[in-house]
Design a protein around this motif. Structure first.
Motif, PDB file in Angstrom:
ATOM      1  N   GLY A  63     -27.078  96.924 124.731  1.00 37.24           N
ATOM      2  CA  GLY A  63     -26.875  97.909 123.457  1.00 37.24           C
ATOM      3  C   GLY A  63     -25.970  97.356 122.424  1.00 37.24           C
ATOM      4  O   GLY A  63     -24.654  96.795 123.057  1.00 37.24           O
ATOM      5  N   PHE A  64     -26.055  97.375 121.260  1.00 38.58           N
ATOM      6  CA  PHE A  64     -25.051  96.815 120.310  1.00 38.58           C
ATOM      7  C   PHE A  64     -24.391  97.963 119.622  1.00 38.58           C
ATOM      8  O   PHE A  64     -24.927  98.402 118.785  1.00 38.58           O
ATOM      9  N   GLY A  65     -22.884  98.002 119.952  1.00 39.74           N
ATOM     10  CA  GLY A  65     -22.527  98.934 119.506  1.00 39.74           C
ATOM     11  C   GLY A  65     -22.678 100.414 119.992  1.00 39.74           C
ATOM     12  O   GLY A  65     -21.985 101.396 119.600  1.00 39.74           O
ATOM     13  N   LYS A  66     -23.663 100.476 120.799  1.00 38.20           N
ATOM     14  CA  LYS A  66     -24.167 101.847 121.152  1.00 38.20           C
ATOM     15  C   LYS A  66     -25.020 101.744 122.248  1.00 38.20           C
ATOM     16  O   LYS A  66     -25.412 100.609 122.614  1.00 38.20           O
ATOM     17  N   PRO A  67     -24.847 102.680 123.413  1.00 38.66           N
ATOM     18  CA  PRO A  67     -25.817 102.575 124.688  1.00 38.66           C
ATOM     19  C   PRO A  67     -27.118 102.554 124.257  1.00 38.66           C
ATOM     20  O   PRO A  67     -27.742 103.054 123.310  1.00 38.66           O
ATOM     21  N   HIS A  68     -27.879 101.902 125.227  1.00 37.97           N
ATOM     22  CA  HIS A  68     -29.244 101.915 124.989  1.00 37.97           C
ATOM     23  C   HIS A  68     -29.710 103.088 125.630  1.00 37.97           C
ATOM     24  O   HIS A  68     -28.979 103.786 126.387  1.00 37.97           O
ATOM     25  N   PRO A  69     -30.622 103.786 124.708  1.00 42.03           N
ATOM     26  CA  PRO A  69     -31.082 105.096 124.987  1.00 42.03           C
ATOM     27  C   PRO A  69     -31.642 105.465 126.368  1.00 42.03           C
ATOM     28  O   PRO A  69     -31.710 106.605 126.630  1.00 42.03           O
ATOM     29  N   SER A  70     -32.272 104.497 127.087  1.00 40.81           N
ATOM     30  CA  SER A  70     -32.660 104.846 128.461  1.00 40.81           C
ATOM     31  C   SER A  70     -32.345 104.097 129.764  1.00 40.81           C
ATOM     32  O   SER A  70     -32.598 104.362 130.663  1.00 40.81           O
ATOM     33  N   ILE A  71     -31.603 102.763 129.230  1.00 40.97           N
ATOM     34  CA  ILE A  71     -31.167 101.977 130.485  1.00 40.97           C
ATOM     35  C   ILE A  71     -29.693 102.196 130.600  1.00 40.97           C
ATOM     36  O   ILE A  71     -28.925 101.897 129.572  1.00 40.97           O
ATOM     37  N   PRO A  72     -29.203 102.571 131.849  1.00 40.37           N
ATOM     38  CA  PRO A  72     -27.862 102.627 132.031  1.00 40.37           C
ATOM     39  C   PRO A  72     -27.039 101.186 131.714  1.00 40.37           C
ATOM     40  O   PRO A  72     -27.727 100.379 132.532  1.00 40.37           O
ATOM     41  N   GLY A  73     -25.962 101.463 131.049  1.00 41.93           N
ATOM     42  CA  GLY A  73     -25.277 100.391 130.937  1.00 41.93           C
ATOM     43  C   GLY A  73     -23.751 100.403 130.769  1.00 41.93           C
ATOM     44  O   GLY A  73     -23.256 101.807 130.647  1.00 41.93           O
ATOM     45  N   THR A  74     -22.837  99.497 130.757  1.00 40.81           N
ATOM     46  CA  THR A  74     -21.335  99.789 130.446  1.00 40.81           C
ATOM     47  C   THR A  74     -20.977  98.983 129.291  1.00 40.81           C
ATOM     48  O   THR A  74     -21.400  97.797 128.976  1.00 40.81           O
ATOM     49  N   ALA A  75     -20.053  99.272 128.455  1.00 33.59           N
ATOM     50  CA  ALA A  75     -19.605  98.813 127.556  1.00 33.59           C
ATOM     51  C   ALA A  75     -18.536  97.845 127.645  1.00 33.59           C
ATOM     52  O   ALA A  75     -17.566  98.140 128.493  1.00 33.59           O
ATOM     53  N   TYR A  76     -18.499  96.515 127.093  1.00 35.79           N
ATOM     54  CA  TYR A  76     -17.472  95.681 127.032  1.00 35.79           C
ATOM     55  C   TYR A  76     -17.112  95.107 125.728  1.00 35.79           C
ATOM     56  O   TYR A  76     -17.942  95.045 124.956  1.00 35.79           O
ATOM     57  N   GLU A  77     -15.957  94.975 125.764  1.00 35.03           N
ATOM     58  CA  GLU A  77     -15.319  94.355 124.362  1.00 35.03           C
ATOM     59  C   GLU A  77     -15.030  93.110 124.578  1.00 35.03           C
ATOM     60  O   GLU A  77     -14.546  92.525 125.335  1.00 35.03           O
ATOM     61  N   TYR A  78     -15.588  92.350 123.062  1.00 36.24           N
ATOM     62  CA  TYR A  78     -15.507  90.909 123.356  1.00 36.24           C
ATOM     63  C   TYR A  78     -14.032  90.325 123.364  1.00 36.24           C
ATOM     64  O   TYR A  78     -13.743  89.538 124.227  1.00 36.24           O
TER      65      TYR A  78
END
Length: 272
Positions: free
Chosen positions: A238-253
């Motif tokens: 996801g780019f700037g927002k979560p993927h609509p159906s695949i669980p993920g974690t946000a990381y800041e560059y």
């Protein structure tokens, strides 16, 4: 005559200044004929300045933005991958993934420098949790992701070269140099999976993926730079927002890049 052609012929003329004007003209004519027979003259002319695709999305600005954002993603995945899974990797794989993180960070810094002028779309990347669930998952994601990058940089090489200018040819070389490194990353990830890393006679552009057992096996490449983003989103990023159906974690560059490892044996740290 394009800027590239003018530069080549002026150089020939200057390097042979001690010869007669007639001889210099013959040298220039001979070079033009040789370039034409090789298809180089047509490659460099303004007639070849059309984009790979008529879609206006294939602009230098868009390609640089997508490439910079991809390098944000790659820096994060490789850095965090080593942090989370390094203890489960053999020493060679751990070092290769860590140095890939360092190299992706250097790519990002080049693309966003004043020399290129790219600007990432976002520095926040949502990485699927499944990628960091095992070493094999991480390595498979690197194989597929690096192929997306290879395709994107080959597209960039083509678009930049077709500008028919010295700046375009310089950017084409930058893209080719980065693409070569991404191909190494892909090969090393494959090898760490116990598979043949040296499996390509040519870097894959828009042809189908023939490497077996990958999420993208059988799929073709792309001609439009925006499709690189689509391909990565299909993997769950996801780019700037979560993927609509695949669980993920946000990381800041910025936070991740501050702890990206550095290996003293990595060389060629800047581009000519």
């Amino acid at each position: 005559m394009s800027e590239v052609n003018n530069h080549i012929f002026d150089t020939i003329d200057r390097q042979n200044a001690d010869r007669s004007a007639s001889t210099r003209r013959q040298l220039v004519k001979g070079t033009a004929a040789a370039m034409g027979s090789l298809g180089i003259l047509g490659y460099a002319t303004s007639a070849a300045s059309a984009k790979v695709d008529t879609n206006p999305a294939n602009s230098i600005e868009n390609i640089a933005a997508v490439a910079a954002t991809a390098e944000v993603l790659a820096t994060i995945v490789n850095t965090v991958g080593v942090e989370k899974l390094g203890s489960k990797m053999d020493p060679v794989t751990r070092r290769n993934v860590a140095t890939a993180a360092q190299e992706e960070k250097l790519h990002y810094e080049l693309l966003t420098s004043s020399a290129v002028g790219g600007k990432e779309v976002t520095k926040t990347i949502y990485v699927p949790n499944s990628i960091f669930a095992s070493v094999d998952n991480l390595l498979t994601a690197l194989v597929v992701g690096d192929q997306v990058f290879i395709n994107a940089y080959l597209l960039g090489t083509t678009v930049f070269a077709r500008q028919g200018t010295l700046t375009g040819s310089k950017f084409a070389r930058y893209a080719a140099e980065i693409m070569a490194t991404e191909a190494v990353h892909r090969a090393l990830a494959l090898q760490s999976l116990g598979r043949l890393g040296n499996d390509r006679a040519y870097a894959r552009f828009t042809t189908r993926e023939d490497a077996p057992g990958l999420p993208t096996t059988g799929r073709g490449g792309f001609f439009k730079i925006g499709d690189a983003v689509t391909a990565l989103e299909e993997l769950g990023f996801g780019f700037g927002k979560p993927h609509p159906s695949i669980p993920g974690t946000a990381y800041e560059y910025d936070a991740v890049a501050a702890r990206t490892p550095k290996d003293r044996d990595v060389n060629t740290l800047s581009i000519a």
